[in-house]
Design a protein around this motif. Structure first.
Motif, PDB file in Angstrom:
ATOM      1  N   ASP A  99       0.838  -1.196   0.000  1.00 19.59           N
ATOM      2  CA  ASP A  99       0.000   0.000   0.000  1.00 19.59           C
ATOM      3  C   ASP A  99       0.877   1.252   0.000  1.00 19.59           C
ATOM      4  O   ASP A  99       0.644   2.196  -0.766  1.00 19.59           O
ATOM      5  CB  ASP A  99      -0.914  -0.050   1.238  1.00 19.59           C
ATOM      6  CG  ASP A  99      -1.841   1.144   1.298  1.00 19.59           C
ATOM      7  OD1 ASP A  99      -2.103   1.733   0.234  1.00 19.59           O
ATOM      8  OD2 ASP A  99      -2.303   1.481   2.397  1.00 19.59           O
ATOM      9  N   SER A 100       1.905   1.228   0.829  1.00 21.57           N
ATOM     10  CA  SER A 100       2.819   2.384   0.873  1.00 21.57           C
ATOM     11  C   SER A 100       3.538   2.574  -0.452  1.00 21.57           C
ATOM     12  O   SER A 100       3.873   3.696  -0.817  1.00 21.57           O
ATOM     13  CB  SER A 100       3.873   2.192   1.966  1.00 21.57           C
ATOM     14  OG  SER A 100       3.249   1.956   3.182  1.00 21.57           O
ATOM     15  N   ALA A 101       3.774   1.444  -1.151  1.00 23.30           N
ATOM     16  CA  ALA A 101       4.483   1.541  -2.434  1.00 23.30           C
ATOM     17  C   ALA A 101       3.510   1.772  -3.588  1.00 23.30           C
ATOM     18  O   ALA A 101       3.884   1.615  -4.748  1.00 23.30           O
ATOM     19  CB  ALA A 101       5.278   0.266  -2.670  1.00 23.30           C
ATOM     20  N   ALA A 102       2.265   2.101  -3.241  1.00 26.55           N
ATOM     21  CA  ALA A 102       1.217   2.390  -4.240  1.00 26.55           C
ATOM     22  C   ALA A 102       0.851   1.170  -5.086  1.00 26.55           C
ATOM     23  O   ALA A 102       0.267   1.311  -6.152  1.00 26.55           O
ATOM     24  CB  ALA A 102       1.621   3.557  -5.127  1.00 26.55           C
ATOM     25  N   GLN A 103       1.183  -0.022  -4.594  1.00 27.42           N
ATOM     26  CA  GLN A 103       0.745  -1.235  -5.305  1.00 27.42           C
ATOM     27  C   GLN A 103      -0.554  -1.709  -4.650  1.00 27.42           C
ATOM     28  O   GLN A 103      -0.618  -2.757  -3.993  1.00 27.42           O
ATOM     29  CB  GLN A 103       1.826  -2.302  -5.242  1.00 27.42           C
ATOM     30  CG  GLN A 103       3.087  -1.888  -6.003  1.00 27.42           C
ATOM     31  CD  GLN A 103       4.158  -2.965  -5.974  1.00 27.42           C
ATOM     32  OE1 GLN A 103       3.877  -4.150  -5.959  1.00 27.42           O
ATOM     33  NE2 GLN A 103       5.401  -2.548  -5.967  1.00 27.42           N
ATOM     34  N   VAL A 104      -1.574  -0.893  -4.880  1.00 29.62           N
ATOM     35  CA  VAL A 104      -2.821  -1.067  -4.135  1.00 29.62           C
ATOM     36  C   VAL A 104      -3.555  -2.352  -4.512  1.00 29.62           C
ATOM     37  O   VAL A 104      -4.126  -3.023  -3.648  1.00 29.62           O
ATOM     38  CB  VAL A 104      -3.732   0.168  -4.365  1.00 29.62           C
ATOM     39  CG1 VAL A 104      -5.016   0.042  -3.608  1.00 29.62           C
ATOM     40  CG2 VAL A 104      -3.002   1.430  -3.956  1.00 29.62           C
ATOM     41  N   ALA A 107      -2.053  -5.279  -2.771  1.00 23.64           N
ATOM     42  CA  ALA A 107      -2.326  -5.164  -1.329  1.00 23.64           C
ATOM     43  C   ALA A 107      -3.767  -5.583  -1.044  1.00 23.64           C
ATOM     44  O   ALA A 107      -4.042  -6.341  -0.105  1.00 23.64           O
ATOM     45  CB  ALA A 107      -2.099  -3.732  -0.879  1.00 23.64           C
ATOM     46  N   ARG A 108      -4.668  -5.124  -1.889  1.00 20.69           N
ATOM     47  CA  ARG A 108      -6.082  -5.451  -1.675  1.00 20.69           C
ATOM     48  C   ARG A 108      -6.317  -6.958  -1.811  1.00 20.69           C
ATOM     49  O   ARG A 108      -7.052  -7.553  -1.041  1.00 20.69           O
ATOM     50  CB  ARG A 108      -6.944  -4.692  -2.684  1.00 20.69           C
ATOM     51  CG  ARG A 108      -8.445  -4.841  -2.437  1.00 20.69           C
ATOM     52  CD  ARG A 108      -9.213  -4.239  -3.569  1.00 20.69           C
ATOM     53  NE  ARG A 108      -9.071  -2.793  -3.599  1.00 20.69           N
ATOM     54  CZ  ARG A 108     -10.000  -1.956  -3.133  1.00 20.69           C
ATOM     55  NH1 ARG A 108     -11.095  -2.426  -2.615  1.00 20.69           N
ATOM     56  NH2 ARG A 108      -9.831  -0.660  -3.204  1.00 20.69           N
ATOM     57  N   LEU A 128      -8.266  -2.829   4.979  1.00 21.40           N
ATOM     58  CA  LEU A 128      -9.134  -2.790   3.797  1.00 21.40           C
ATOM     59  C   LEU A 128      -9.904  -1.471   3.746  1.00 21.40           C
ATOM     60  O   LEU A 128     -10.113  -0.901   2.674  1.00 21.40           O
ATOM     61  CB  LEU A 128     -10.112  -3.976   3.823  1.00 21.40           C
ATOM     62  CG  LEU A 128      -9.543  -5.283   3.290  1.00 21.40           C
ATOM     63  CD1 LEU A 128     -10.454  -6.448   3.648  1.00 21.40           C
ATOM     64  CD2 LEU A 128      -9.367  -5.219   1.779  1.00 21.40           C
ATOM     65  N   ALA A 129     -10.326  -1.002   4.922  1.00 20.75           N
ATOM     66  CA  ALA A 129     -11.044   0.275   4.976  1.00 20.75           C
ATOM     67  C   ALA A 129     -10.145   1.397   4.460  1.00 20.75           C
ATOM     68  O   ALA A 129     -10.575   2.236   3.667  1.00 20.75           O
ATOM     69  CB  ALA A 129     -11.466   0.562   6.414  1.00 20.75           C
ATOM     70  N   ARG A 130      -8.883   1.376   4.879  1.00 21.73           N
ATOM     71  CA  ARG A 130      -7.960   2.435   4.455  1.00 21.73           C
ATOM     72  C   ARG A 130      -7.708   2.388   2.949  1.00 21.73           C
ATOM     73  O   ARG A 130      -7.601   3.426   2.304  1.00 21.73           O
ATOM     74  CB  ARG A 130      -6.639   2.313   5.222  1.00 21.73           C
ATOM     75  CG  ARG A 130      -6.803   2.775   6.652  1.00 21.73           C
ATOM     76  CD  ARG A 130      -5.616   2.496   7.522  1.00 21.73           C
ATOM     77  NE  ARG A 130      -5.836   3.008   8.866  1.00 21.73           N
ATOM     78  CZ  ARG A 130      -5.141   2.655   9.922  1.00 21.73           C
ATOM     79  NH1 ARG A 130      -4.179   1.759   9.816  1.00 21.73           N
ATOM     80  NH2 ARG A 130      -5.402   3.171  11.099  1.00 21.73           N
ATOM     81  N   LEU A 131      -7.652   1.149   2.412  1.00 24.45           N
ATOM     82  CA  LEU A 131      -7.497   1.033   0.961  1.00 24.45           C
ATOM     83  C   LEU A 131      -8.739   1.572   0.250  1.00 24.45           C
ATOM     84  O   LEU A 131      -8.637   2.238  -0.776  1.00 24.45           O
ATOM     85  CB  LEU A 131      -7.290  -0.437   0.567  1.00 24.45           C
ATOM     86  CG  LEU A 131      -5.910  -1.031   0.761  1.00 24.45           C
ATOM     87  CD1 LEU A 131      -5.877  -2.446   0.220  1.00 24.45           C
ATOM     88  CD2 LEU A 131      -4.858  -0.202   0.042  1.00 24.45           C
ATOM     89  N   SER A 132      -9.904   1.280   0.816  1.00 24.45           N
ATOM     90  CA  SER A 132     -11.151   1.752   0.203  1.00 24.45           C
ATOM     91  C   SER A 132     -11.234   3.274   0.269  1.00 24.45           C
ATOM     92  O   SER A 132     -11.769   3.899  -0.640  1.00 24.45           O
ATOM     93  CB  SER A 132     -12.361   1.142   0.901  1.00 24.45           C
ATOM     94  OG  SER A 132     -12.278  -0.247   0.866  1.00 24.45           O
ATOM     95  N   VAL A 133     -10.695   3.856   1.338  1.00 28.89           N
ATOM     96  CA  VAL A 133     -10.669   5.322   1.445  1.00 28.89           C
ATOM     97  C   VAL A 133      -9.852   5.890   0.289  1.00 28.89           C
ATOM     98  O   VAL A 133     -10.264   6.828  -0.382  1.00 28.89           O
ATOM     99  CB  VAL A 133     -10.061   5.756   2.797  1.00 28.89           C
ATOM    100  CG1 VAL A 133      -9.733   7.235   2.796  1.00 28.89           C
ATOM    101  CG2 VAL A 133     -11.025   5.438   3.928  1.00 28.89           C
ATOM    102  N   LYS A 134      -8.692   5.253   0.048  1.00 27.66           N
ATOM    103  CA  LYS A 134      -7.844   5.743  -1.040  1.00 27.66           C
ATOM    104  C   LYS A 134      -8.544   5.615  -2.387  1.00 27.66           C
ATOM    105  O   LYS A 134      -8.327   6.420  -3.280  1.00 27.66           O
ATOM    106  CB  LYS A 134      -6.534   4.959  -1.070  1.00 27.66           C
ATOM    107  CG  LYS A 134      -5.616   5.380   0.048  1.00 27.66           C
ATOM    108  CD  LYS A 134      -4.269   4.722  -0.082  1.00 27.66           C
ATOM    109  CE  LYS A 134      -3.375   5.209   1.052  1.00 27.66           C
ATOM    110  NZ  LYS A 134      -2.143   4.441   1.149  1.00 27.66           N
TER     111      LYS A 134
ATOM    112  N   SER B 297      -0.938 -12.163  -8.609  1.00 26.31           N
ATOM    113  CA  SER B 297      -1.427 -11.147  -7.669  1.00 26.31           C
ATOM    114  C   SER B 297      -1.212  -9.742  -8.209  1.00 26.31           C
ATOM    115  O   SER B 297      -1.541  -8.770  -7.544  1.00 26.31           O
ATOM    116  CB  SER B 297      -0.686 -11.260  -6.336  1.00 26.31           C
ATOM    117  OG  SER B 297      -0.809 -12.538  -5.827  1.00 26.31           O
ATOM    118  N   GLY B 298      -0.628  -9.628  -9.387  1.00 29.51           N
ATOM    119  CA  GLY B 298      -0.344  -8.306  -9.944  1.00 29.51           C
ATOM    120  C   GLY B 298       0.843  -7.660  -9.252  1.00 29.51           C
ATOM    121  O   GLY B 298       0.955  -6.434  -9.243  1.00 29.51           O
TER     122      GLY B 298
END
Lengths: 388, 431
Positions: A99-104, A107-108, A128-134, B297-298
């Motif tokens: 997530d920090s490396a923008a590989q969302v 991560a998801r 997951l909530a934080r990813l959804s926020v982004k 996983s991409g």
């Protein structure tokens, strides 16, 4: 045993065959047992090796992260998670690093996979909530935040973090203009709010952002009770008073706040507007008829200019209505120029109403531009002149 | 003895043989399954022992070279039948030798396969597992002194069991056994191969647990036009398959053309080349399923996937052609995942319609390359279906597989396993 139709068999040879086959089968099956046990112990050893390797990689990843080597850290987290796939800690750390490396996306996927195995886990749902926020997925984020708040946490963690998580959720909801949901969450926070000025002031600010100035004021006052010099609470109290329409109290409070130090932008604006409302409101208490007439004349002039500006900008959707409004403004200016007009409450009321309508413009794109224009509109709102 | 008594006795024996065959199938499946699991563990253990956690470049260079010197000696002196994948040898044993596989072969394959794959050669474990399972089945059949026909029947049983345990896809293992080993999807052995496959998977899961081999992404067709994209992937996969097969066969022919005295050193030459590659692209080491997982996983960038695809093709060709022991089943999946993932990323960037994630393309890519290289399209479809457990993937997978297969057949008429056999002078019957 080779069988053929030509075999000469008697019961003795048949029995011998049976015995021989059975023995071989039993021997084979018996041989399979130690082989199974050996393989199992090898698998257990292999698993232990992988767990140990995972631990080494994880520690290396943490060290790399501390040193700011995010790429190395990500690779090592990946190795740790790959070596010990059952370890949720490693997978979570990997997801956070991704997530920090923008590989969302990756991560998801990792988090969703973890969530499939542990749907109630608070940390997974929070990530997951934080990813959804982004990703700006409001409903999904809210759902995951709630599942995080009501999920399973390591002992003691939820108590420590629930307030932070809920604050995070509120900030997200407020930023997405979902004020009703934000208020629901704030009420829960309010019930469990710690008795310190900073927490109360923060809660007050959030209530303000959620358009609940009354509740905000309560929190700010509570904060000031605990810490009279709390800058956030001082300014917040002023803003809340201003939003509640108590311009005098707001001005006083905000002036005090301004003396204690720099204020946030919304408080600065509230200070300016409160001052202008008090000095520009034609229906304000304690001023004479001439002053009222002067203030209304200024308001009507501003309305006329605004309407003209909107027309020049081609931002008037209904030119006929604008023309009618222009004529009304002119008529009202004639009325107000009479000697006793400043004492006629109906004229003042109608005049302020026409001025505010003109200032609000004929369209959404042509709105009050200056603080004074906004102050006149606010004054009209304070006196509810637009309410039949 | 009267004719009636004799007839009854023969009937009893026939029934008895059927019962024994079924019991044997189960015992063989257990043993073959255990051997496949043990083989997997041995490869992992060897790799860990030889390379440790973060090997130096010197280690990456020397380990495959030196280990290949040892395996070259073993393969030349003791186990000449254990070179390469093992699937062609198993096919030859089934079709030409009445299912007879020397008892030393499974042992030799286990030893040399674990050393070769564990020392970093870009090769797979599934082909060797098939040969080990089939070899054990054949040896047990002969131990029971079963009829040649029965012994022959045990070969696909052992192969299916070993593959099921090695790859954790029981249905695909049965289909592979029928499609590739027997060459007949209607073979009467389907019942016993199913029993063997299921038994082996039970054994495997009782040891390794329910952990899946790949963490497969959720699949969905984002837009009907995406099928065109999958067709494109099929064409690309077909072309890569052809390049891989032709490259492999040419280099293999080159090595076979060298003087016989060099046979012992050929694997070491491959080991040196593999070592040089590992110094620059260590991701091509061994089976490489963790990178397949990452592609799905991409988690890999476009350039990285293209690089890994090309590097794996070269590394596998070098490792296999030089006569090391290991298969091309896993490399074909690796190459397919990288090619598919890269293609999917390109689709995401350039397609004028919405597309699914690159992981979905990586998944279909695996099937496409498997269909193109191994030429087992049904196995490919069932394998990917078992991995995803998602019906939606079947249509794009079949479209892509069909195109890959057609292109591969057009440019490389002889399937790679058969061509590898023919290079050693072994010709399978036409049908």
């Amino acid at each position: 045993m080779t069988f053929s139709p030509d075999s000469h068999l008697n019961s003795g040879t048949f029995s011998a065959l049976l015995r021989q086959e059975t023995i071989i089968l039993v021997v084979l099956a018996a041989a399979a047992v130690p082989l199974f046990l050996f393989t199992r112990s090898m698998a257990a050893w292999n698993r232990q090796t992988n767990i140990a390797n995972g631990q080494v990689w994880y520690e290396r990843a943490l060290k790399a992260r501390e040193q700011g080597a995010s790429d190395t850290s990500l690779d090592d987290f990946r190795r740790a998670a790959s070596a010990d796939r059952d370890n949720m800690e490693y997978s979570l750390a990997l997801a956070e690093a991704l997530d920090s490396a923008a590989q969302v996306d990756e991560a998801r996927q990792i988090l969703l996979r973890l969530r499939n195995a542990r749907p109630e886990d608070g940390r997974i749902n929070l990530d997951l909530a934080r990813l959804s926020v982004k990703a700006d997925e409001v409903d999904t984020a809210r759902r995951y935040y709630h599942q995080a708040l009501y999920g399973m946490w390591p002992p003691g963690r939820l108590e420590a973090e629930s307030g932070t998580i809920r604050l995070e959720l509120v900030r997200f909801l407020v930023s997405r203009q979902d004020t009703s949901s934000a208020v629901s969450e704030l009420l829960i926070l309010e019930a469990n709010s710690p008795a310190n000025a900073a927490a109360k002031a923060e809660l007050g600010s959030l209530f303000l952002q959620a358009n609940e100035p009354e509740r905000a004021l309560k929190q700010f006052l509570a904060a000031l009770n605990l810490e009279p010099a709390n800058a956030e609470a001082l300014a917040g109290t002023g803003v809340a008073q201003f939003k509640l329409g108590n311009d005098k109290a707001a001005l006083k409070q905000l002036q005090i706040a301004a003396q204690t130090g720099p204020m946030p932008a919304d408080a600065e604006q509230a200070l300016r507007l409160a001052d202008l409302v008090l000095s520009g409101d034609p229906m304000a208490n304690g001023i004479g008829a001439r002053e009222r007439a002067r203030r209304l004349t200024i308001a009507l002039d501003l309305g006329t200019k605004r309407l003209e500006a909107c027309r020049v900008q081609d931002a008037v959707s209904d030119p006929a209505a604008a023309e009618t409004l222009k004529n009304e403004l002119a008529t009202m200016k004639q009325q107000i120029s009479r000697e006793s007009a400043g004492a006629d409450l109906n004229i003042l009321r109608d005049g302020l109403k026409i001025a505010s309508r003109a200032l609000l413009g004929a369209t959404e794109t042509c709105k009050p531009a200056t603080d004074l224009e906004q102050a006149i509109v606010l004054a009209a709102e304070r006196h509810k002149v637009n309410t039949p | 003895m009267t004719a009636h008594e004799r007839q009854t006795g023969l009937q009893k024996l026939a029934n008895r043989e059927n019962q024994i065959f079924l019991a044997l199938t189960i015992v063989i499946a257990v043993i073959a399954g255990l051997s496949a699991v043990l083989f997997t563990l041995a490869i992992q253990g060897t790799q860990h022992f030889l390379f440790g956690l973060s090997p130096s470049w010197m280690r990456l260079l020397l380990v495959p070279t030196l280990v290949s010197l040892l395996t070259g000696f073993l393969l030349a002196k003791f186990f000449p039948g254990a070179r390469g994948s093992g699937v062609p040898q198993t096919k030859a044993a089934y079709h030409l030798q009445g299912g007879r596989i020397e008892a030393a072969i499974p042992f030799g394959k286990f030893l040399t396969g674990a050393l070769c794959v564990g020392s970093g050669h870009s090769m797979g474990r599934e082909g060797p597992s098939v040969q080990i399972g089939a070899g054990l089945a054949s040896a047990i059949g002969r131990l029971f002194q079963l009829s040649p026909e029965r012994t022959k029947s045990l070969v696909p049983v052992g192969a299916a069991a070993a593959l099921a345990a090695a790859f954790n896809t029981p249905v695909a293992a049965v289909i592979f056994s029928l499609e590739e080993i027997i060459g007949d999807m209607n073979a009467p052995l389907i019942g016993t191969t199913v029993v063997a496959s299921v038994t082996a998977v039970i054994v495997e899961r009782s040891i390794l647990g329910d952990e899946v081999l790949f963490r497969v992404p959720a699949y969905h067709l984002a837009h009907p036009a995406e099928l065109i994209g999958y067709a494109g992937l099929g064409i690309l996969g077909g072309l890569i398959s052809v390049a891989f097969c032709k490259g492999l066969l040419r280099l293999r022919a080159f090595f076979l053309g060298l003087p016989a005295r060099t046979l012992i050193l050929q694997p070491a030459a491959g080991g040196l080349a593999a070592g040089v590659m590992l110094m620059f692209v260590p991701q091509v080491m061994g089976v490489g399923y963790s990178y397949v997982d990452q592609a799905m996983s991409g988690g890999l960038l476009l350039k990285a996937m293209i690089l890994l695809c090309v590097a794996k093709v070269i590394a596998t060709i070098v490792s296999y052609a030089s006569g090391n022991a290991g298969g091309i089943f896993a490399p074909s999946l690796f190459i397919g995942a990288m090619a598919g993932g890269a293609f999917g990323m390109a689709m995401q960037r350039f397609a004028p319609f919405p597309t699914g994630g690159s992981g979905a393309y990586a998944l279909v890519g695996m099937g496409v390359l498997f269909a193109g290289i191994i030429r087992a399209p049904m196995t490919s479809v069932f394998m990917i279906f078992e991995l995803t457990q998602d019906y939606q993937i079947l249509v794009p997978l079949m479209v892509a597989n069909m195109l890959s297969l057609l292109i591969s057949k057009h440019f490389q008429p002889t399937p790679v396993y058969q061509a590898l056999l023919e290079q050693t002078g072994i010709y399978l019957p036409e049908d």
